[in-house]
Design a protein around this motif. Structure first.
Motif, PDB file in Angstrom:
ATOM      1  N   GLN A  53     -81.425  25.138  25.714  1.00 26.67           N
ATOM      2  CA  GLN A  53     -80.907  26.045  24.600  1.00 26.67           C
ATOM      3  C   GLN A  53     -80.070  27.054  25.371  1.00 26.67           C
ATOM      4  N   ARG A  54     -80.222  27.336  26.590  1.00 31.00           N
ATOM      5  CA  ARG A  54     -79.271  28.360  27.287  1.00 31.00           C
ATOM      6  C   ARG A  54     -77.802  27.397  27.451  1.00 31.00           C
ATOM      7  N   LYS A  55     -77.687  26.382  27.695  1.00 32.73           N
ATOM      8  CA  LYS A  55     -76.379  25.570  27.907  1.00 32.73           C
ATOM      9  C   LYS A  55     -75.790  25.457  26.541  1.00 32.73           C
ATOM     10  N   GLU A  56     -76.677  25.204  25.468  1.00 32.52           N
ATOM     11  CA  GLU A  56     -75.949  25.269  23.904  1.00 32.52           C
ATOM     12  C   GLU A  56     -75.467  26.633  23.469  1.00 32.52           C
ATOM     13  N   ALA A  57     -76.215  27.681  23.880  1.00 31.20           N
ATOM     14  CA  ALA A  57     -75.383  29.003  23.810  1.00 31.20           C
ATOM     15  C   ALA A  57     -74.358  29.474  24.432  1.00 31.20           C
ATOM     16  N   HIS A  58     -74.182  28.779  25.641  1.00 30.61           N
ATOM     17  CA  HIS A  58     -72.721  29.386  26.461  1.00 30.61           C
ATOM     18  C   HIS A  58     -71.851  28.483  26.005  1.00 30.61           C
ATOM     19  N   ALA A  59     -72.267  27.151  25.201  1.00 25.96           N
ATOM     20  CA  ALA A  59     -71.056  26.249  24.891  1.00 25.96           C
ATOM     21  C   ALA A  59     -70.863  26.761  23.373  1.00 25.96           C
ATOM     22  N   GLY A  60     -71.494  27.401  22.567  1.00 23.65           N
ATOM     23  CA  GLY A  60     -71.426  27.998  21.330  1.00 23.65           C
ATOM     24  C   GLY A  60     -70.385  29.102  21.665  1.00 23.65           C
ATOM     25  N   PHE A  61     -70.487  29.892  22.690  1.00 27.13           N
ATOM     26  CA  PHE A  61     -69.848  31.208  23.051  1.00 27.13           C
ATOM     27  C   PHE A  61     -68.400  30.491  23.429  1.00 27.13           C
ATOM     28  N   ASP A  62     -68.376  29.652  24.017  1.00 23.77           N
ATOM     29  CA  ASP A  62     -67.028  28.867  24.390  1.00 23.77           C
ATOM     30  C   ASP A  62     -66.222  28.858  23.275  1.00 23.77           C
ATOM     31  N   ARG A  63     -66.962  28.003  22.281  1.00 26.72           N
ATOM     32  CA  ARG A  63     -66.144  27.680  20.985  1.00 26.72           C
ATOM     33  C   ARG A  63     -65.668  29.049  20.222  1.00 26.72           C
ATOM     34  N   ILE A  64     -66.350  29.828  20.151  1.00 27.56           N
ATOM     35  CA  ILE A  64     -65.967  31.408  19.666  1.00 27.56           C
ATOM     36  C   ILE A  64     -64.888  31.828  20.369  1.00 27.56           C
ATOM     37  N   LYS A  65     -64.762  31.948  21.656  1.00 25.95           N
ATOM     38  CA  LYS A  65     -63.646  32.037  22.568  1.00 25.95           C
ATOM     39  C   LYS A  65     -62.425  31.598  22.109  1.00 25.95           C
ATOM     40  N   LYS A  66     -62.504  30.153  21.814  1.00 21.52           N
ATOM     41  CA  LYS A  66     -61.258  29.657  21.636  1.00 21.52           C
ATOM     42  C   LYS A  66     -60.943  29.727  20.227  1.00 21.52           C
ATOM     43  N   ASN A  67     -61.782  30.173  19.221  1.00 21.70           N
ATOM     44  CA  ASN A  67     -61.305  30.643  18.000  1.00 21.70           C
ATOM     45  C   ASN A  67     -60.619  31.886  17.874  1.00 21.70           C
ATOM     46  N   TYR A  68     -61.249  32.865  18.958  1.00 22.05           N
ATOM     47  CA  TYR A  68     -60.783  34.109  18.775  1.00 22.05           C
ATOM     48  C   TYR A  68     -60.336  34.676  20.000  1.00 22.05           C
ATOM     49  N   PRO A  69     -59.323  34.219  20.611  1.00 21.58           N
ATOM     50  CA  PRO A  69     -58.848  34.464  22.182  1.00 21.58           C
ATOM     51  C   PRO A  69     -58.657  35.978  22.607  1.00 21.58           C
ATOM     52  N   ILE A  70     -59.713  36.717  22.318  1.00 20.77           N
ATOM     53  CA  ILE A  70     -59.504  38.190  22.414  1.00 20.77           C
ATOM     54  C   ILE A  70     -60.163  38.690  23.581  1.00 20.77           C
ATOM     55  N   THR A  71     -59.636  39.933  24.106  1.00 15.30           N
ATOM     56  CA  THR A  71     -60.325  40.321  25.381  1.00 15.30           C
ATOM     57  C   THR A  71     -61.685  41.039  25.062  1.00 15.30           C
ATOM     58  N   ASN A  72     -61.680  41.574  24.103  1.00 12.50           N
ATOM     59  CA  ASN A  72     -62.754  42.640  23.527  1.00 12.50           C
ATOM     60  C   ASN A  72     -63.997  41.916  22.948  1.00 12.50           C
ATOM     61  N   LEU A  73     -64.412  40.637  23.532  1.00 11.30           N
ATOM     62  CA  LEU A  73     -65.432  39.818  22.881  1.00 11.30           C
ATOM     63  C   LEU A  73     -66.254  39.462  24.146  1.00 11.30           C
ATOM     64  N   ARG A  74     -67.638  39.786  24.133  1.00 11.15           N
ATOM     65  CA  ARG A  74     -68.209  39.475  25.369  1.00 11.15           C
ATOM     66  C   ARG A  74     -69.952  38.617  24.703  1.00 11.15           C
ATOM     67  N   HIS A  75     -70.575  38.046  25.714  1.00 14.03           N
ATOM     68  CA  HIS A  75     -71.748  37.305  25.279  1.00 14.03           C
ATOM     69  C   HIS A  75     -72.714  37.747  26.115  1.00 14.03           C
ATOM     70  N   VAL A  76     -73.991  38.043  25.378  1.00 16.38           N
ATOM     71  CA  VAL A  76     -75.077  38.504  26.040  1.00 16.38           C
ATOM     72  C   VAL A  76     -76.284  37.584  25.679  1.00 16.38           C
ATOM     73  N   VAL A  77     -76.998  36.906  26.410  1.00 16.36           N
ATOM     74  CA  VAL A  77     -78.234  36.102  26.189  1.00 16.36           C
ATOM     75  C   VAL A  77     -79.498  36.782  26.593  1.00 16.36           C
ATOM     76  N   SER A  78     -80.271  36.889  25.707  1.00 17.87           N
ATOM     77  CA  SER A  78     -81.414  37.728  25.633  1.00 17.87           C
ATOM     78  C   SER A  78     -82.527  36.534  25.497  1.00 17.87           C
ATOM     79  N   THR A  79     -83.974  36.977  25.869  1.00 11.58           N
ATOM     80  CA  THR A  79     -84.993  36.086  25.303  1.00 11.58           C
ATOM     81  C   THR A  79     -86.139  37.214  24.723  1.00 11.58           C
ATOM     82  N   GLY A  80     -87.050  36.146  24.027  1.00  2.65           N
ATOM     83  CA  GLY A  80     -88.068  37.038  23.225  1.00  2.65           C
ATOM     84  C   GLY A  80     -87.923  36.665  21.671  1.00  2.65           C
ATOM     85  N   LYS A  81     -88.698  37.730  21.121  1.00  3.52           N
ATOM     86  CA  LYS A  81     -88.747  37.612  19.596  1.00  3.52           C
ATOM     87  C   LYS A  81     -87.428  38.297  19.077  1.00  3.52           C
TER      88      LYS A  81
END
Length: 277
Positions: A53-81
């Motif tokens: 799941q964690r690897k898929e999440a990072h891959a998903g964000f990499d795809r977003i970064k390619k679609n939106y090459p902006i500097t003010n975009l970041r990814h946070v991964v959390s756990t739980g409900k």
């Protein structure tokens, strides 16, 4: 709208929310935080699935970064409900706005909340945009603002005015008269008083007669080809109110257009507006 949070599992619904948030951030010079929430493994054997799941999440964000090459975009991964994790990050990250992608479709009479978007709408301490499909920020020019004419919250109205300025839009004040099919000639003058008291301009005044406020709000929005609905919620965080009926949450689930909701705490004293004798 400087810090915009998008809870994201990289589905099509979330893609629509990300696109909307990125466009908002470009206009307001803000930052978009993509929040992915993973399920913690309950037993050791689930660790491999969690890592996947964690690897898929990072891959998903990499795809977003390619679609939106902006500097003010970041990814946070959390756990739980999902809901507690979203609310915790709203507070910890000093978030100004949440953008949720949703399909909706819950039945009117269903008691328990269905979508994660609905849960966030009911509990978020900051405004929430619920996005149903591809939505261009610059296309939002007509905003429906339901008004019950019993209470008003100055902080809420000021946020709506800021929203109106941001989109350069026209407001359509709407009061739904559910009084057993009886016409009331005082309602338009009272709407006019409401608009004047709060300094609203570029506004139309509208009254509709009907038994179901939720349905009438949606029908009116369709009738005038509105681009968005803005509604007040009451920020109920306790379990007793979490599952109570919510007009705003039902509109979020059933309106085919974007909705913006903003919480007003039930602990806040609501000022009375002018009532007819």
């Amino acid at each position: 709208m400087k810090k915009i949070l998008v809870p994201c599992n990289f589905s099509t619904c979330c893609d629509n929310a990300v696109a909307f948030a990125v466009e908002l951030a470009a206009i307001s010079n803000g930052e978009v935080i993509i929040l992915t929430i993973l399920n913690l493994p309950e037993i050791t054997s689930d660790a491999k699935e969690f890592d996947k799941q964690r690897k898929e999440a990072h891959a998903g964000f990499d795809r977003i970064k390619k679609n939106y090459p902006i500097t003010n975009l970041r990814h946070v991964v959390s756990t739980g409900k999902k809901l507690p994790a979203i609310l915790e990050y709203i507070n910890r990250g000093n978030i100004d706005l949440v953008v949720m992608g949703t399909k909706g479709s819950r039945g009117w009479q269903q008691i328990f909340m269905g979508s994660n978007a609905e849960k966030v709408v009911r509990t978020s301490p900051v405004p929430v945009f619920s996005i149903k499909g591809p939505t261009a920020v610059r296309s939002i020019k007509n905003i429906v603002l339901p008004c019950d004419l019993r209470h008003c919250e100055s902080a809420f109205v000021e946020k709506v005015k800021g929203l109106q300025r941001h989109f350069r839009a026209r407001l359509h004040l709407l009061h739904v008269n559910t009084n057993a099919g009886k016409e009331d000639s005082s309602l338009i003058p009272r709407l006019k008083t409401y608009a004047t008291q709060h300094g609203l301009d570029q506004v139309t005044l509208n009254v509709r007669l009907g038994h179901d406020e939720r349905e009438e709000i949606i029908h009116f929005a369709k009738e005038i080809h509105a681009d968005m609905i803005a509604m007040q919620t009451h920020g109920n965080l306790d379990m007793e109110h979490l599952f109570a009926a919510s007009i705003a949450a039902d509109v979020v689930n059933h309106a085919p257009l974007p909705t913006w909701t903003c919480a007003v705490s039930t602990k806040t004293k609501l000022s009375q507006i002018d009532q007819p004798a």
